[in-house]
Design an enzyme around this catalytic site. Structure first.
Site, PDB file in Angstrom:
ATOM      1  CD  GLU A 177      -0.992   0.733   3.471  1.00  0.00           C
ATOM      2  OE1 GLU A 177      -0.517   1.970   3.400  1.00  0.00           O
ATOM      3  OE2 GLU A 177      -1.079  -0.066   5.000  1.00  0.00           O
ATOM      4  CE  LYS A 200      -1.991   1.211  11.906  1.00  0.00           C
ATOM      5  NZ  LYS A 200      -2.572   0.517  11.081  1.00  0.00           N
TER       6      LYS A 200
END
Length: 307
Positions: free
Chosen positions: A28, A163
């Site tokens: 990405e 996360k």
């Protein structure tokens, strides 16, 4: 591939590898523009590409430049995105059509990297962490488009978990509802990005790149339309203390709430705040876990190319 490829530019190196059935790993570009400061972002991106080459695959960093969907960037293009930084649009699925129509630049999130990788015929993608269900989503409905994409686009995503700024329990529930298998690479516990442990289990533990490739190959052969999420724990020596990172996250989440930060601004705000609160340790951990994911993704892509 479909007719969307009139908007798609595949670099000569990536196109040759795909035509010959060799291993390719998508990367990405949000991590370049929004994830780290310059010049560390460019340095990290080029290092990740090298790690993928060293482990038997061809890297394809993905972005939107001048309205063109790019699978495989040149060093100059990576440098351009790194220098432009947060001036580049953070592009999710909802942004693609407008950015392409306007001829603008976009840094791809997990979602858009998956879309463009699939369009180009790339099956494996390495990233840092995925988005998920945000804390308090039962009132805000703040759920990352990454999860929806995993439910409908058949790309394997290798990450270090989600996360811990997110609600990990709800994230797993959402993935289960959308039929996405959550694999622990060498672990039975969902890693939580900066730390190896979260207290939540994964669906399956798989210990080798060959077995990861076999599972994904079976999914593709059966025509299952969903992706596969491989969660690869951060190496022990770079793992952060769970209490330290937990306290930093709580503080960052509270500040975001106070300042009314929401939507696509949330994650960059929280990550920058956590970096400040941890004295930069979180950035070092972030870089190392991306390298670790690149290794696993490249080895898996190489095994998949043989099937």
């Amino acid at each position: 591939m479909n007719n969307l490829n009139k908007y798609l530019d595949v670099s000569p190196e990536v196109a040759a590898a795909l035509a010959e059935g060799r291993a390719v790993v998508a990367l990405e570009s949000t991590i370049i523009s929004h994830g780290m400061p310059y010049p560390q972002n460019v340095e990290t991106a080029l290092n990740v590409e090298n790690i993928i080459r060293e482990n038997g695959a061809v890297p394809a960093t993905i972005a939107i430049i001048g309205g063109r969907l790019k699978a495989g960037l040149s060093k100059e293009e990576i440098e351009y995105l790194g220098k432009k930084g947060q001036g580049v649009n953070k592009a999710s699925r909802r942004d693609l059509a407008v950015l392409v129509a306007r001829g603008e630049d976009g840094a791809t999130t997990v979602t858009t990297t998956m879309i463009i990788a699939h369009m180009a015929g790339i099956k494996v993608f390495a990233t840092g962490g995925i988005g998920g269900v945000h804390r308090g989503a039962e009132t805000t409905m703040d759920i990352s488009a990454d999860l929806e994409e995993l439910g409908q686009t058949p790309v394997m995503v290798v990450c270090a978990g989600a996360k811990s700024i997110l609600d990990l329990g709800l994230t797993l529930e959402y993935l289960e509802t959308h039929g996405v298998p959550v694999i622990g690479y060498g672990t039975e516990e969902l890693p939580a990005f900066y730390t190896r442990k979260s207290g939540f289990g994964v669906d399956y533990r798989i210990d080798t790149p060959e077995d990861l490739a076999a599972a994904f190959h079976a999914s593709r052969e059966m025509g299952l339309k969903s992706g596969m999420l491989v969660t690869n724990p951060i190496p022990e020596e770079y793992s952060m203390d769970a209490d330290v990172i937990g306290a930093a996250i709580e503080k960052a989440v509270a500040e975001a709430k106070e300042q009314g930060i929401h939507g696509k601004a949330t994650t960059p705000f929280l990550l920058a705040k956590i970096k400040d609160l941890t004295g930069g340790d979180s950035l070092d951990s972030n870089i190392q876990l991306v390298y670790n994911n690149a290794r696993v993704a490249a080895k898996t892509a190489a095994a998949l190319a043989k099937l």
